[in-house]
Design a protein around this motif. Sequence first.
Motif, mmCIF file in Angstrom:
data_model
loop_
_atom_site.group_PDB
_atom_site.id
_atom_site.type_symbol
_atom_site.label_atom_id
_atom_site.label_comp_id
_atom_site.label_asym_id
_atom_site.label_seq_id
_atom_site.Cartn_x
_atom_site.Cartn_y
_atom_site.Cartn_z
ATOM 1 N N TYR A 67 32.211 9.241 38.658
ATOM 2 C CA TYR A 67 33.654 9.461 38.788
ATOM 3 C C TYR A 67 33.945 10.481 39.893
ATOM 4 N N TYR A 68 33.131 11.539 39.947
ATOM 5 C CA TYR A 68 33.310 12.577 40.961
ATOM 6 C C TYR A 68 32.550 12.258 42.251
ATOM 7 N N ASN A 69 32.015 11.032 42.342
ATOM 8 C CA ASN A 69 31.379 10.524 43.551
ATOM 9 C C ASN A 69 30.182 11.359 44.006
ATOM 10 N N LYS A 70 29.337 11.740 43.063
ATOM 11 C CA LYS A 70 28.126 12.496 43.404
ATOM 12 C C LYS A 70 27.245 11.643 44.293
ATOM 13 N N GLN A 71 26.740 12.255 45.362
ATOM 14 C CA GLN A 71 25.895 11.566 46.327
ATOM 15 C C GLN A 71 24.474 12.124 46.282
ATOM 16 N N GLY A 72 23.507 11.266 46.041
ATOM 17 C CA GLY A 72 22.102 11.662 46.104
ATOM 18 C C GLY A 72 21.774 12.869 45.253
ATOM 19 N N GLU A 73 21.131 13.845 45.876
ATOM 20 C CA GLU A 73 20.671 15.046 45.171
ATOM 21 C C GLU A 73 21.672 16.206 45.231
ATOM 22 N N GLU A 74 22.859 15.957 45.766
ATOM 23 C CA GLU A 74 23.813 17.062 45.876
ATOM 24 C C GLU A 74 24.167 17.615 44.496
ATOM 25 N N LYS A 75 24.509 18.882 44.474
ATOM 26 C CA LYS A 75 24.941 19.547 43.247
ATOM 27 C C LYS A 75 26.460 19.651 43.271
ATOM 28 N N LEU A 76 27.061 19.310 42.146
ATOM 29 C CA LEU A 76 28.513 19.409 42.010
ATOM 30 C C LEU A 76 28.859 20.768 41.421
ATOM 31 N N ILE A 77 29.485 21.600 42.210
ATOM 32 C CA ILE A 77 29.892 22.925 41.782
ATOM 33 C C ILE A 77 31.401 22.878 41.567
#
Length: 186
Positions: free
Chosen positions: A11-21
């Motif tokens: 839903y928040y469009n996380k890409q690959g190994e990125e961390k969502l802060i």
Amino acid sequence: MSNKKHKWQEYYNKQGEEKLIFAHPGTGGSSGGVPVESFSNMLIDISQRTALDCRFVVTYSGQEEVLADEMVAILSEKGIKVEKAKPLSSLSEFAESLVAADMFIAGSTGPLHLAGLHNVPTLGFYAGRRSAPHIRWQSLSADDRRLSYTPPVGKRTGRNMALVDFDKAATEAAAFLDSFYSDVSR
């Protein structure tokens, strides 16, 4: 990864190994507001100091949207990966969505508590009072997943969030992220 976490990270469009802060610039009634410019500069510093690929999701409710827009503008201007959270239909949906966060940063205890329900690492800002509010209002996350900062204790200083050591908070948050997420077993 749980199905709910995966669903909300999509839903928040996380890409690959990125961390969502996740960052929430609004505040509750028990403490002064964290200045948006100071908060934003701290996020920029975290982004520059961590070895991780981070994207910031700025959350808000109601009238806090103005603060969210200001924070997104400051971060975008500096080339930081950021987006304003998409509106959700209810508080319970917002609470559930926080499972997507790899860290939640706020000066408002309500959203910090909601993130803590998922044991998300939190960084909280609390008023500097003799009653140790960082203990009283700390998030529900495990002890090793909480960072907290206050201005100097005092009648004139305790609610002035501009006096928080944001450089220290950024340094410690970046070090926390690097050490916490270098252990793939978590």
